[in-house]
Write a protein that holds these residues in place. Sequence first.
Motif, short mmCIF file in Angstrom:
data_model
loop_
_atom_site.label_atom_id
_atom_site.label_comp_id
_atom_site.label_asym_id
_atom_site.label_seq_id
_atom_site.Cartn_x
_atom_site.Cartn_y
_atom_site.Cartn_z
N PRO A 192 -9.15 67.96 -39.09
CA PRO A 192 -8.99 68.18 -40.54
C PRO A 192 -8.19 67.07 -41.21
O PRO A 192 -8.47 66.69 -42.34
CB PRO A 192 -8.23 69.51 -40.61
N PHE A 193 -7.20 66.51 -40.49
CA PHE A 193 -6.42 65.40 -41.05
C PHE A 193 -7.31 64.20 -41.35
O PHE A 193 -7.18 63.56 -42.39
CB PHE A 193 -5.32 64.98 -40.06
N ARG A 194 -8.23 63.90 -40.43
CA ARG A 194 -9.06 62.71 -40.64
C ARG A 194 -9.96 62.88 -41.85
O ARG A 194 -10.23 61.91 -42.56
CB ARG A 194 -9.87 62.40 -39.38
N VAL A 222 3.46 55.14 -40.14
CA VAL A 222 3.14 53.71 -40.13
C VAL A 222 1.88 53.53 -39.29
O VAL A 222 1.90 53.71 -38.08
CB VAL A 222 4.30 52.89 -39.55
N CYS A 223 0.77 53.22 -39.97
CA CYS A 223 -0.50 53.09 -39.28
C CYS A 223 -1.47 52.33 -40.17
O CYS A 223 -1.23 52.18 -41.37
CB CYS A 223 -1.07 54.46 -38.93
N LEU A 224 -2.57 51.87 -39.59
CA LEU A 224 -3.54 51.10 -40.38
C LEU A 224 -4.82 51.88 -40.67
O LEU A 224 -5.62 51.47 -41.52
CB LEU A 224 -3.91 49.80 -39.65
N CYS A 225 -5.03 53.02 -40.00
CA CYS A 225 -6.38 53.63 -40.00
C CYS A 225 -6.86 54.07 -41.39
O CYS A 225 -8.06 54.08 -41.63
CB CYS A 225 -6.48 54.76 -38.98
N GLN A 226 -5.96 54.44 -42.28
CA GLN A 226 -6.41 54.84 -43.62
C GLN A 226 -6.80 53.62 -44.48
O GLN A 226 -7.36 53.77 -45.54
CB GLN A 226 -5.32 55.60 -44.38
N TYR A 227 -6.42 52.42 -44.01
CA TYR A 227 -6.47 51.24 -44.90
C TYR A 227 -7.55 50.22 -44.56
O TYR A 227 -7.69 49.24 -45.26
CB TYR A 227 -5.09 50.56 -44.88
N ASN A 252 3.16 69.64 -35.40
CA ASN A 252 2.26 70.80 -35.49
C ASN A 252 1.08 70.36 -36.37
O ASN A 252 1.10 70.51 -37.58
CB ASN A 252 3.09 71.94 -36.13
N VAL A 253 0.04 69.82 -35.74
CA VAL A 253 -0.96 69.02 -36.46
C VAL A 253 -1.98 69.84 -37.23
O VAL A 253 -1.98 71.07 -37.17
CB VAL A 253 -1.70 68.05 -35.50
N SER A 254 -2.87 69.11 -37.91
CA SER A 254 -3.76 69.72 -38.90
C SER A 254 -4.59 70.88 -38.37
O SER A 254 -4.63 71.95 -38.98
CB SER A 254 -4.66 68.65 -39.51
N LEU A 290 5.17 60.92 -45.24
CA LEU A 290 4.14 60.52 -46.20
C LEU A 290 2.94 59.86 -45.54
O LEU A 290 3.08 59.00 -44.67
CB LEU A 290 4.75 59.50 -47.17
N PHE A 291 1.78 60.26 -46.04
CA PHE A 291 0.51 59.61 -45.68
C PHE A 291 -0.15 59.15 -46.97
O PHE A 291 -0.20 59.90 -47.94
CB PHE A 291 -0.41 60.61 -44.96
N GLY A 292 -0.69 57.94 -46.96
CA GLY A 292 -1.30 57.40 -48.17
C GLY A 292 -2.81 57.34 -48.07
O GLY A 292 -3.36 57.10 -46.99
C1 PBG Z 1 -2.75 58.29 -38.14
C2 PBG Z 1 -2.38 59.70 -37.91
C3 PBG Z 1 -3.17 60.78 -37.52
C4 PBG Z 1 -2.37 61.91 -37.59
C5 PBG Z 1 -1.10 61.49 -37.97
N1 PBG Z 1 -1.13 60.12 -38.15
C6 PBG Z 1 -4.61 60.85 -37.17
C7 PBG Z 1 -5.11 60.18 -35.97
O1 PBG Z 1 -4.39 59.60 -35.18
O2 PBG Z 1 -6.32 60.24 -35.80
C8 PBG Z 1 -2.79 63.34 -37.33
C9 PBG Z 1 -2.02 64.38 -38.08
C10 PBG Z 1 -2.67 65.72 -38.14
O3 PBG Z 1 -3.72 65.99 -37.54
O4 PBG Z 1 -2.09 66.58 -38.83
N2 PBG Z 1 -3.00 57.54 -37.03
#
Ligand code: PBG
Length: 324
Positions: A202-204, A118-123, A271-273, A77-79
């Motif tokens: 694309p994720f960002r 678990v991360c802070l960047c979206q918040y 397998n990222v965005s 999950l990502f919020g």
């Molecule tokens: C949050 C996070 C990111 C991704 C997953 N967790 C972005 C980043 O680090 O900039 C990337 C996932 C994706 O590209 O699908 N730190």
Amino acid sequence: MGGFQRHRRLRSSQAMRNLIREHEWNVGDLIYPMFVQEGLSGSEEINAMPGIYHHGLDDFRREIGQISELSIPGIILFGIPQEKDDESSGAYAENGIVQQAIRAAKEENPELLVMTDVCLCQYNPAGHCGVVRGGEIVNDPSLNYIAQTALSHARAGADVVAPSDMMDGRVQAIRRILDEEEFHNVVILSYAVKYASAFYGPFRDAAHSAPSFGDRRTYQMDPPNVREAVREAQSDILEGADMLMTKPALSYLDVTRTIREQFNVPLATYNVSAEYSMVKAAAAKGWIDERAMIPEILTSFKRAGADFILTYHAKEAAVWRKDL
Ligand code: PBG
């Protein structure tokens, strides 16, 4: 006796090919990443990721039903919170969007493995994975925030917490707080080997988490390094990680192979965005056959040594798996 080997003998029929197959992926290896957005009703397709959506909570519940029917074993999950602040308080709020989604997913299907990023960047408005002081992303003051975030996910019922911030010492901080609060069974999946990659673009956009200044190169790894990946993995295991992840996946298959050979813990790859977007864009133009290519890509992760795969292709792959 001929002077050459008849390798084609073992490729002569599908049954023979199946018999000698060395690596295979299954639906049980796939984890589906999902975006839940606070205050959204219904869902909105993400621009550069056709087929992937921002889900409001109701729509998210419906989607959990579908995922369960496809026998996909878990989600990550990502919020996307409504408000951001300097303290990243939405990340560890008891009623934050991810915490609500965890409870909803468990209500819909208690068997589903619920993992959380678990991360802070979206918040926070700076869009960085740690705390910003005087224009710097400071390590140690970030750890308590990260640990509180993981704890709030555990309290909401998460099975697995996956720190992706790349601050040093976060796994230790998380394990400590989970132990203190007696969450002994919550698994830590460390994004141990996470590179500063253009493949997260694309994720960002999707997570509204692009940094407002600078970049992530003081905490995410430099792409040319692989011995450093071994050091990262080593310290996360010592700090108490149960499972490790390499990320991105496709351009880093060698890293996955190296980590697999050096450590015995379960290993995931993400397998990222942009890896997803590239396939979808080429398929939309009719330039590639995605139905053939996606299974081949998933096979490559298993061949490199991954035990399981976080992938936006999980749903379509689950449908296709039956016919392979
Ligand atoms: C949050 C996070 C990111 C991704 C997953 N967790 C972005 C980043 O680090 O900039 C990337 C996932 C994706 O590209 O699908 N730190």
